[in-house]
Design an enzyme around this catalytic site. Structure first.
Site, PDB file in Angstrom:
ATOM      1  N   HIS A 205      -3.675  -5.285   0.561  1.00  0.00           N
ATOM      2  CA  HIS A 205      -3.126  -5.804   1.828  1.00  0.00           C
ATOM      3  C   HIS A 205      -3.067  -7.334   1.826  1.00  0.00           C
ATOM      4  O   HIS A 205      -4.063  -7.987   2.150  1.00  0.00           O
ATOM      5  CB  HIS A 205      -3.970  -5.304   2.999  1.00  0.00           C
ATOM      6  CG  HIS A 205      -3.797  -3.845   3.225  1.00  0.00           C
ATOM      7  ND1 HIS A 205      -2.766  -3.321   3.975  1.00  0.00           N
ATOM      8  CD2 HIS A 205      -4.490  -2.781   2.755  1.00  0.00           C
ATOM      9  CE1 HIS A 205      -2.833  -2.006   3.976  1.00  0.00           C
ATOM     10  NE2 HIS A 205      -3.871  -1.647   3.238  1.00  0.00           N
TER      11      HIS A 205
ATOM     12  N   CYS B 200       0.842  -1.203   0.000  1.00  0.00           N
ATOM     13  CA  CYS B 200       0.000   0.000   0.000  1.00  0.00           C
ATOM     14  C   CYS B 200       0.876   1.251   0.000  1.00  0.00           C
ATOM     15  O   CYS B 200       1.584   1.510  -0.969  1.00  0.00           O
ATOM     16  CB  CYS B 200      -0.961  -0.064   1.188  1.00  0.00           C
ATOM     17  SG  CYS B 200      -2.250   1.165   1.127  1.00  0.00           S
TER      18      CYS B 200
ATOM     19  N   GLU C 212      -1.729  -9.194   3.888  1.00  0.00           N
ATOM     20  CA  GLU C 212      -1.650  -9.756   5.242  1.00  0.00           C
ATOM     21  C   GLU C 212      -3.008 -10.085   5.847  1.00  0.00           C
ATOM     22  O   GLU C 212      -3.093 -10.812   6.826  1.00  0.00           O
ATOM     23  CB  GLU C 212      -0.878  -8.795   6.164  1.00  0.00           C
ATOM     24  CG  GLU C 212      -1.571  -7.466   6.483  1.00  0.00           C
ATOM     25  CD  GLU C 212      -1.346  -6.374   5.439  1.00  0.00           C
ATOM     26  OE1 GLU C 212      -1.044  -6.720   4.271  1.00  0.00           O
ATOM     27  OE2 GLU C 212      -1.494  -5.185   5.754  1.00  0.00           O
TER      28      GLU C 212
END
Ligand code: XMP
Length: 619
Positions: free
Chosen positions: A166, A80, A168
């Protein structure tokens, strides 16, 4: 190889999650400030991950960084904000775009990229950005797009990768594979960060630090302190460990015995101090005045203050009776990695930490901290990893799968009352409630207060009971709509059973007396058994069971609230949706069993309130 990745934190919401994911993929990681100098990074790490963050790369308040990190020659993954910085710092541009992307988005990726190896060419990812990469820096190519915007870039030769989304978080379908591709495919880690290695490291740390001295560990019965005690037992000889549990009289049914038995089974004698009388009779100073004993107290904050202060007094007394002096003893605490990350981060709100520390803040504990004699052997573990470790150390599931439980225990799950809570607006509020509900549902103001969080602050206001048709969609929308318009209401429950007709204006006189505590312990045990039977303990973050003094027409009776809560951080969250998150049949069984098996209960209710406007606990 150092076998370690550095995560540079640009103020990410998900920094801790990146850390967690790397460790799950068996790669050791450190979360570091964004401005960490390249020279430091070079000495200890094989790769960098640049996190997301709330700023714009060209903004005045953008986090500072050492430009030399981009010429270290080690692989970098920018996430990001991290990708935008990577592009800009190496010569590209970043601009705000008219279109903001927030939430799950579809992307198209180039599956020839090492980062995306083995993945489908179209997939869902979580986006959250306003700025986008515009012109690419020299040598970079676009390896992913979404809505015509750049979603991923790379310079494979220099091993520099960037993703706008993202990877994660769970909302990115294949995020974990992408991180694994980066750590293994690009960097070439060998996956040495296993749970066995970590346990060995923690044991070595305990042995080296403590030597032949003694360790004191205060075991609350929660997962962290219990696993900490179990780990100490594995690392040291039993005579070196003083494990002490203070039973404040507000534990769940047989809980203190369960913890003592579990620790005894792995060779650790837990000293259980039954201090319930100290707590029931405990008082403290509030606003310069000595309070009544706890058994006469109604106000939630006063209960909390008395319990916190009594805990310190009892703990100091126990420690003195052990004859421990600060020079010979270490204090072990079950502090976890997220706790440490949070207290080190300027961005984190310290709420949870503050709630927890006061309980360990006794005179000896303070002295030990000052002398650097506090050890935290679980500092490399995240919550779910502690559970795995606890299991490996031989603790039973009943202990390691336990949900969080507040320090003041059942004392803040029993609403006490000496008179009905009826402000002058009581009748008018009851009337306005009627304007919200369809014909088959009634909304009834109940004459008790619970704690909530509305706007910026804590509230202590009315509970509303909805009854009638069991239409969960309608009930949950009422629970959202009503507190928004009637600010004097901060919590709503569905009342199982018959429709409630007419106003409810009576309460049952209730204090923190043994009969009331036992009644709640009993109802709580029933709910717990059903949660276990339906394997819901892990799915639901927490399920407080609450006693409240509304008799619904049967003199001397009380009622029970079942408060399910689903959350990641306890800052915000929502109740479980019956039929989706919790089977209706599980709820029915809980209700039937409580009414049948627990004497003196009029009604059982289901809490419909999110946080905000209600808190997790009712007090
Ligand atoms: P609330 O009710 O504020 O709770 O939404 C958030 C989380 O904190 C727990 N909690 C406590 N934990 N001591 C603790 O150790 C306390 O005094 C305390 N009060 C609330 C609550 O159970 C939930 O997990």
């Amino acid at each position: 190889m150092h076998e370690k990745v550095a995560i540079l934190d640009a103020g990410a919401q998900y920094g801790k999650v990146i850390d967690r994911r790397c460790r799950e993929l068996k790669v050791a990681s450190d979360l570091l400030p964004f401005h960490t100098p390249a020279s430091v990074l070079q000495q200890k790490y094989d790769a960098l991950i640049l996190s997301g963050g709330p700023q714009s790369v060209y903004g005045q308040d953008a986090p500072s960084y050492d430009p030399a990190i981009f010429s270290l020659g080690i692989p970098i993954l920018g996430i990001c904000y991290g990708m935008q910085l990577l592009n800009r710092a190496t010569g590209g541009t970043v601009h705000p775009k008219p279109l903001r992307e927030d939430g799950p988005c579809q992307i198209d990726i180039n599956t020839n990229s090492v980062l995306f190896a083995g993945l489908p060419s179209q997939q869902t990812v979580l986006m959250s950005h306003g700025d986008s990469v515009d012109q690419l820096a020299d040598g970079f190519t676009v390896s992913g797009t979404s809505n015509g915007l750049v979603a991923a870039i790379e310079h494979a030769g220099k091993r520099l990768y960037g993703v706008q989304f993202h990877p994660e978080v769970d909302l990115t379908e294949h995020g974990k594979t992408m991180l694994s591709n980066f750590l293994y495919g690009v960097v070439g880690f060998s996956g040495t960060y296993t749970s066995e290695n970590r346990e060995q490291k923690a044991l070595a740390y305990i042995r080296e630090t403590v030597g032949t001295k003694k360790v004191l560990v205060l075991v609350s019965g929660g997962v962290d302190s219990t696993v900490c005690a179990a780990l100490l037992r594995k690392g040291l000889s039993p005579e070196q460990i003083h494990a002490v549990h203070i039973d404040n009289g507000f534990m769940r049914l047989d809980e203190s015995q369960h913890v003592a038995t579990a620790l005894r089974n792995i060779g650790l004698e837990l000293q259980v101090v039954n201090a319930s009388n100290d707590f029931y009779q405990g008082t403290t100073q509030i606003d310069g005045k000595q309070t009544q004993p706890l058994v006469h107290i109604v106000h939630p904050e006063h209960k909390r203050r008395i319990i916190g202060d009594t805990f310190m007094r009892v703990a100091d007394r126990v420690i003195t009776s052990l004859g421990l002096c600060p020079e010979d003893v270490y204090l072990a605490q079950g502090t976890l990695r997220p706790d440490l990350i949070e207290s080190a981060s300027h961005l984190a709100s310290g709420n949870a930490a503050v709630i927890k520390t006061h309980h360990n803040d006794t005179a000896l504990v303070r002295e030990l901290r000052k002398q650097g004699r506090v050890i935290e052997p679980l500092q490399d573990y995240h919550k779910d990893e502690v559970r795995v470790l606890g299991k490996e150390l031989g603790l039973p599931d009943a202990i390691v799968q336990r949900q969080p439980f507040p320090g003041p225990g059942l004392a803040i799950r029993i609403l006490c009352s000496e008179q009905p809570y009826m402000t002058p607006e009581f009748a008018a509020l009851n009337e306005s409630l009627a304007t919200f509900t369809p014909a088959d549902i009634s909304a009834t103001l109940l004459p008790v207060q619970t704690v909530g969080v509305q706007g910026d602050g804590r509230t202590y206001s009315y509970l509303v009971g909805l009854s009638g048709a069991r239409n969960w969609d309608a009930l949950f929308s009422l629970a959202q709509a009503i507190p928004k318009q009637l600010h004097a209401v901060n919590r709503l429950v569905y009342v199982f059973g018959d429709h409630i007709s007419g106003p409810i204006t009576e309460i049952t006189l209730t204090h923190l007396t043994p009969d009331v505590i036992q009644q709640l312990q009993h109802a709580d045990a029933v709910v717990h058994e059903e949660l276990v039977r339906h394997t819901l303990l892990q799915k639901l973050s927490q399920v407080p069971v609450v006693s409240f003094p509304v008799p619904f027409g049967v003199q001397g009776n009380r009622s029970i609230g079942i408060r399910t809560f689903i959350t990641n951080d306890f800052m915000v969250g929502r109740p479980a949706l019956p039929g989706r998150d919790i089977p209706e049949q599980a709820l029915d069984t809980m209700v039937d069993r409580i009414l049948k098996e627990v004497p003196g209960i009029s009604r059982v209710c289901y809490d419909l309130t999110s946080k905000p406007p209600g808190t997790t606990e009712w007090e």
